[in-house]
Write a protein that holds these residues in place. Sequence first.
Motif, PDB file in Angstrom:
ATOM      1  N   LEU A 273       0.819  -1.203   0.000  1.00  9.40           N
ATOM      2  CA  LEU A 273       0.000   0.000   0.000  1.00  9.40           C
ATOM      3  C   LEU A 273       0.858   1.261   0.000  1.00  9.40           C
ATOM      4  O   LEU A 273       0.584   2.218  -0.712  1.00  9.40           O
ATOM      5  CB  LEU A 273      -0.932   0.003   1.223  1.00  9.40           C
ATOM      6  N   GLY A 274       1.917   1.239   0.817  1.00  9.63           N
ATOM      7  CA  GLY A 274       2.797   2.400   0.891  1.00  9.63           C
ATOM      8  C   GLY A 274       3.487   2.678  -0.427  1.00  9.63           C
ATOM      9  O   GLY A 274       3.547   3.826  -0.889  1.00  9.63           O
ATOM     10  N   LEU A 275       4.002   1.634  -1.068  1.00  9.07           N
ATOM     11  CA  LEU A 275       4.713   1.823  -2.327  1.00  9.07           C
ATOM     12  C   LEU A 275       3.744   2.118  -3.469  1.00  9.07           C
ATOM     13  O   LEU A 275       4.036   2.924  -4.357  1.00  9.07           O
ATOM     14  CB  LEU A 275       5.541   0.575  -2.651  1.00  9.07           C
ATOM     15  N   LEU A 276       2.585   1.475  -3.451  1.00  7.30           N
ATOM     16  CA  LEU A 276       1.604   1.646  -4.516  1.00  7.30           C
ATOM     17  C   LEU A 276       1.054   3.066  -4.546  1.00  7.30           C
ATOM     18  O   LEU A 276       1.092   3.749  -5.577  1.00  7.30           O
ATOM     19  CB  LEU A 276       0.466   0.646  -4.323  1.00  7.30           C
ATOM     20  N   ALA A 447       3.860   9.999   2.152  1.00  6.25           N
ATOM     21  CA  ALA A 447       3.263  10.351   0.861  1.00  6.25           C
ATOM     22  C   ALA A 447       1.923   9.644   0.644  1.00  6.25           C
ATOM     23  O   ALA A 447       0.969  10.238   0.147  1.00  6.25           O
ATOM     24  CB  ALA A 447       4.230  10.003  -0.270  1.00  6.25           C
ATOM     25  N   SER A 448       1.846   8.375   1.033  1.00  4.96           N
ATOM     26  CA  SER A 448       0.606   7.614   0.837  1.00  4.96           C
ATOM     27  C   SER A 448      -0.464   7.980   1.854  1.00  4.96           C
ATOM     28  O   SER A 448      -1.661   7.781   1.597  1.00  4.96           O
ATOM     29  CB  SER A 448       0.889   6.109   0.920  1.00  4.96           C
ATOM     30  N   SER A 449      -0.059   8.509   3.003  1.00  8.49           N
ATOM     31  CA  SER A 449      -1.009   8.804   4.074  1.00  8.49           C
ATOM     32  C   SER A 449      -1.387  10.270   4.159  1.00  8.49           C
ATOM     33  O   SER A 449      -2.405  10.614   4.764  1.00  8.49           O
ATOM     34  CB  SER A 449      -0.424   8.360   5.430  1.00  8.49           C
ATOM     35  N   VAL A 450      -0.583  11.150   3.584  1.00  2.00           N
ATOM     36  CA  VAL A 450      -0.828  12.591   3.676  1.00  2.00           C
ATOM     37  C   VAL A 450      -1.221  13.161   2.314  1.00  2.00           C
ATOM     38  O   VAL A 450      -2.302  13.734   2.151  1.00  2.00           O
ATOM     39  CB  VAL A 450       0.417  13.325   4.214  1.00  2.00           C
ATOM     40  N   ASN A 451      -0.366  13.022   1.344  1.00  2.00           N
ATOM     41  CA  ASN A 451      -0.607  13.638   0.037  1.00  2.00           C
ATOM     42  C   ASN A 451      -1.656  12.901  -0.781  1.00  2.00           C
ATOM     43  O   ASN A 451      -2.554  13.513  -1.363  1.00  2.00           O
ATOM     44  CB  ASN A 451       0.695  13.721  -0.755  1.00  2.00           C
ATOM     45  N   PHE A 452      -1.541  11.576  -0.850  1.00  2.00           N
ATOM     46  CA  PHE A 452      -2.420  10.818  -1.744  1.00  2.00           C
ATOM     47  C   PHE A 452      -3.895  10.906  -1.365  1.00  2.00           C
ATOM     48  O   PHE A 452      -4.738  11.155  -2.245  1.00  2.00           O
ATOM     49  CB  PHE A 452      -1.978   9.357  -1.819  1.00  2.00           C
ATOM     50  N   PRO A 453      -4.302  10.708  -0.089  1.00  2.00           N
ATOM     51  CA  PRO A 453      -5.736  10.790   0.225  1.00  2.00           C
ATOM     52  C   PRO A 453      -6.348  12.140  -0.134  1.00  2.00           C
ATOM     53  O   PRO A 453      -7.439  12.203  -0.718  1.00  2.00           O
ATOM     54  CB  PRO A 453      -5.775  10.535   1.740  1.00  2.00           C
ATOM     55  N   VAL A 454      -5.654  13.220   0.201  1.00  2.00           N
ATOM     56  CA  VAL A 454      -6.179  14.551  -0.097  1.00  2.00           C
ATOM     57  C   VAL A 454      -6.230  14.774  -1.606  1.00  2.00           C
ATOM     58  O   VAL A 454      -7.201  15.326  -2.141  1.00  2.00           O
ATOM     59  CB  VAL A 454      -5.322  15.633   0.590  1.00  2.00           C
ATOM     60  N   LEU A 455      -5.211  14.339  -2.312  1.00  2.00           N
ATOM     61  CA  LEU A 455      -5.159  14.525  -3.767  1.00  2.00           C
ATOM     62  C   LEU A 455      -6.283  13.776  -4.462  1.00  2.00           C
ATOM     63  O   LEU A 455      -7.030  14.353  -5.263  1.00  2.00           O
ATOM     64  CB  LEU A 455      -3.800  14.046  -4.293  1.00  2.00           C
ATOM     65  N   ILE A 456      -6.428  12.503  -4.171  1.00  2.00           N
ATOM     66  CA  ILE A 456      -7.405  11.686  -4.895  1.00  2.00           C
ATOM     67  C   ILE A 456      -8.837  12.081  -4.546  1.00  2.00           C
ATOM     68  O   ILE A 456      -9.725  12.122  -5.406  1.00  2.00           O
ATOM     69  CB  ILE A 456      -7.165  10.174  -4.626  1.00  2.00           C
ATOM     70  N   LEU A 457      -9.083  12.416  -3.268  1.00  2.00           N
ATOM     71  CA  LEU A 457     -10.425  12.816  -2.868  1.00  2.00           C
ATOM     72  C   LEU A 457     -10.791  14.197  -3.406  1.00  2.00           C
ATOM     73  O   LEU A 457     -11.946  14.449  -3.751  1.00  2.00           O
ATOM     74  CB  LEU A 457     -10.546  12.792  -1.345  1.00  2.00           C
ATOM     75  N   ASP A 505       7.047  -2.616  10.266  1.00  2.00           N
ATOM     76  CA  ASP A 505       7.936  -1.537   9.838  1.00  2.00           C
ATOM     77  C   ASP A 505       7.244  -0.560   8.894  1.00  2.00           C
ATOM     78  O   ASP A 505       7.683   0.577   8.753  1.00  2.00           O
ATOM     79  CB  ASP A 505       9.176  -2.115   9.138  1.00  2.00           C
ATOM     80  N   HIS A 506       6.190  -0.993   8.244  1.00  2.00           N
ATOM     81  CA  HIS A 506       5.522  -0.157   7.247  1.00  2.00           C
ATOM     82  C   HIS A 506       4.136   0.237   7.760  1.00  2.00           C
ATOM     83  O   HIS A 506       3.295  -0.634   8.003  1.00  2.00           O
ATOM     84  CB  HIS A 506       5.425  -0.908   5.915  1.00  2.00           C
ATOM     85  N   PRO A 507       3.863   1.535   7.919  1.00  2.00           N
ATOM     86  CA  PRO A 507       2.645   1.985   8.602  1.00  2.00           C
ATOM     87  C   PRO A 507       1.426   2.193   7.716  1.00  2.00           C
ATOM     88  O   PRO A 507       0.342   2.492   8.222  1.00  2.00           O
ATOM     89  CB  PRO A 507       3.090   3.331   9.188  1.00  2.00           C
ATOM     90  N   ALA A 508       1.545   2.084   6.407  1.00  2.00           N
ATOM     91  CA  ALA A 508       0.489   2.547   5.503  1.00  2.00           C
ATOM     92  C   ALA A 508      -0.850   1.875   5.750  1.00  2.00           C
ATOM     93  O   ALA A 508      -1.901   2.513   5.599  1.00  2.00           O
ATOM     94  CB  ALA A 508       0.920   2.344   4.049  1.00  2.00           C
ATOM     95  N   ILE A 509      -0.852   0.610   6.123  1.00  2.00           N
ATOM     96  CA  ILE A 509      -2.117  -0.095   6.296  1.00  2.00           C
ATOM     97  C   ILE A 509      -2.963   0.555   7.384  1.00  2.00           C
ATOM     98  O   ILE A 509      -4.198   0.529   7.343  1.00  2.00           O
ATOM     99  CB  ILE A 509      -1.871  -1.591   6.614  1.00  2.00           C
ATOM    100  N   VAL A 510      -2.312   1.189   8.365  1.00  2.00           N
ATOM    101  CA  VAL A 510      -3.025   1.885   9.433  1.00  2.00           C
ATOM    102  C   VAL A 510      -3.151   3.375   9.123  1.00  2.00           C
ATOM    103  O   VAL A 510      -4.245   3.951   9.171  1.00  2.00           O
ATOM    104  CB  VAL A 510      -2.316   1.688  10.790  1.00  2.00           C
ATOM    105  N   SER A 511      -2.031   4.007   8.809  1.00  2.00           N
ATOM    106  CA  SER A 511      -2.016   5.466   8.663  1.00  2.00           C
ATOM    107  C   SER A 511      -2.820   5.938   7.452  1.00  2.00           C
ATOM    108  O   SER A 511      -3.539   6.939   7.528  1.00  2.00           O
ATOM    109  CB  SER A 511      -0.576   5.975   8.564  1.00  2.00           C
ATOM    110  N   MET A 512      -2.739   5.228   6.329  1.00  2.00           N
ATOM    111  CA  MET A 512      -3.497   5.633   5.158  1.00  2.00           C
ATOM    112  C   MET A 512      -4.987   5.408   5.372  1.00  2.00           C
ATOM    113  O   MET A 512      -5.820   6.251   4.998  1.00  2.00           O
ATOM    114  CB  MET A 512      -3.020   4.874   3.918  1.00  2.00           C
ATOM    115  N   SER A 513      -5.328   4.280   5.990  1.00  2.00           N
ATOM    116  CA  SER A 513      -6.732   4.005   6.292  1.00  2.00           C
ATOM    117  C   SER A 513      -7.287   5.062   7.244  1.00  2.00           C
ATOM    118  O   SER A 513      -8.423   5.538   7.075  1.00  2.00           O
ATOM    119  CB  SER A 513      -6.878   2.612   6.918  1.00  2.00           C
ATOM    120  N   LEU A 514      -6.496   5.428   8.249  1.00  2.00           N
ATOM    121  CA  LEU A 514      -6.923   6.446   9.202  1.00  2.00           C
ATOM    122  C   LEU A 514      -7.120   7.797   8.516  1.00  2.00           C
ATOM    123  O   LEU A 514      -8.091   8.519   8.794  1.00  2.00           O
ATOM    124  CB  LEU A 514      -5.898   6.573  10.331  1.00  2.00           C
ATOM    125  N   ALA A 515      -6.218   8.138   7.600  1.00  2.00           N
ATOM    126  CA  ALA A 515      -6.326   9.415   6.892  1.00  2.00           C
ATOM    127  C   ALA A 515      -7.612   9.475   6.075  1.00  2.00           C
ATOM    128  O   ALA A 515      -8.343  10.485   6.102  1.00  2.00           O
ATOM    129  CB  ALA A 515      -5.113   9.614   5.982  1.00  2.00           C
TER     130      ALA A 515
END
Length: 557
Positions: A273-276, A447-457, A505-515
């Motif tokens: 998720l983080g890399l994608l 990038a996946s948790s801050v920029n991407f959610p705001v950009l895509i939405l 080690d990789h937070p995206a599954i939580v942080s991106m979902s939370l964002a």
Amino acid sequence: MKRSLTALIAGCLLAASFAVFAGPGAIEGVEKQPVNISAIAMFMVFVLATLGITYWASKRTKSTADFYTAGGGITGFQNGLAIAGDYMSAATLLGLTSMVYFTGFDGFIYAVCFFIGWPIILFLIAERLRNLGKFTFADIASYRLDQNRIRTFAAFGSLTVVCFYLIVQMVGAGQLIQLLFGLDYNTAVVVVGILMMVYVTFGGMTATTWVQIIKACLLLGGGVVLLLLTLAHFGWSFENLFSQAIASHKNGVKIMAPVKLMADPISAISLSLGLLFGTAGLPHIMMRFFTVPNAKEARKSVFYATGFIGFFFLVTMVLGAAAISIVGTNPAFFEGGQVGGKLIGGGNMPVMHLAKAVGGDVFLGFLSAVAFATILAVVSGLALAGASAISHDLYARVIKKGTATTEQEMKVTKYASVLLGILAILLGIAFKDQNVLFLVALAFGVASSVNFPVLILSMYWKGLTTRGALWGGIAGLVSSVGLVILSPTVWVKILGNPAAIFPYDHPAIVSMSLAFFVTWLLSVTDNSPRAAKEKDAYEEQYIRAQTGLGAAAASDH
């Protein structure tokens, strides 16, 4: 003066990205090696050529559009090459090949994770990004939302990602230059910082684009030549190559199947998720879509970039597999001549040893120079993205509220470029002996948790409001940074605590979902008059996103 600077830069390229894949301590304790004259000479040629391009570009850079986006006059093919040059860091060459060398198929999975973000950019983002934006990611995020708050948030989110990447690049550069060039760490860091400031301050996006294009051509060409030399060693047979790799590796046929990366599905999904989605949130990548004249060329850019990047990933996979039998069985590449022991130069050097084995010292020098040029190109793109966030978003739009003149904004941009260069040098020296693996994961996680959610939405959801975007982005930023600090890499291996609070080690599954969740929740519960106006403004935005009516046009030269 310029020539002395060029020789020093040579070390930068490799290190930044190899930290993505290196384990703890992988870039620590690098011993200075004898000076590689051929590598330095080749790198000097590259730097002198790019300094000439910078001088040429400075004559064409007359406005903010010229500086930030090369006037929108880059073709789709050229921009595709530049994007590939921006994205194919030394991790591609060193990190992926070393992962295949040590773990086999796991390295291929990692490459796929890095690659699959590009179709998403092609089909979901590229066209709308070009039609809605002008210079930076914040142009899209704030299109129908509160300019001051969203631009401020977007600028700090972009700067966070840029700074983490800059630290990795600078630390890696210093460590690798000691290994391959025999020069001092601090000298390498200072020279890279100075050249970065020269490219960005004087040449802007035009110079940065052509540096990335040249670097991409060199990297693709060098990789293909190395592939051909390697295939000749195996009688031009892929079957022989992989058969010998299986026979030579200690894990045998197991290297042809996933092992460690798929052992923990949650960690694998979080990494993916983080890399994608992190790829689609990198500010220096998004900025490249404003350098083309229209949405059609933006789509072409991603199409060509996807082809170049995908092809080179396949090349690195083959090189990593070939190194198993060529490098892994040759005592000359191991410390003390002990096959199976520690590789000379560390675990990220299989492809460099492979270059020496099949092409000799001259080809090794060429590939070393190309790898270091990679870091220089990536650093320039990062610095430009950071400088534009400061000058265009914070100064021109937030502080001056759109009243800044072109001369004022350009002056602030150049000051910001110098400031970022100095900061990069200081951070590179400060983090000299630190393991910076976590910074790469953090950059993609942010990038996946801050920029991407705001950009895509902001592009696809009518219900997005300023309150939702702001607090959702803050939730993504705080959670992604906090969870990395609490992860095993930082909390245990760096800070020395007995057990990690966050097990992955990789937070995206939580942080991106939370964002996404916080953005949605605070948007749907926002019943303010301003929120109603922001939702009503979506129709106008949608029309422009689809048709390009009102989009920024290319400058005339």
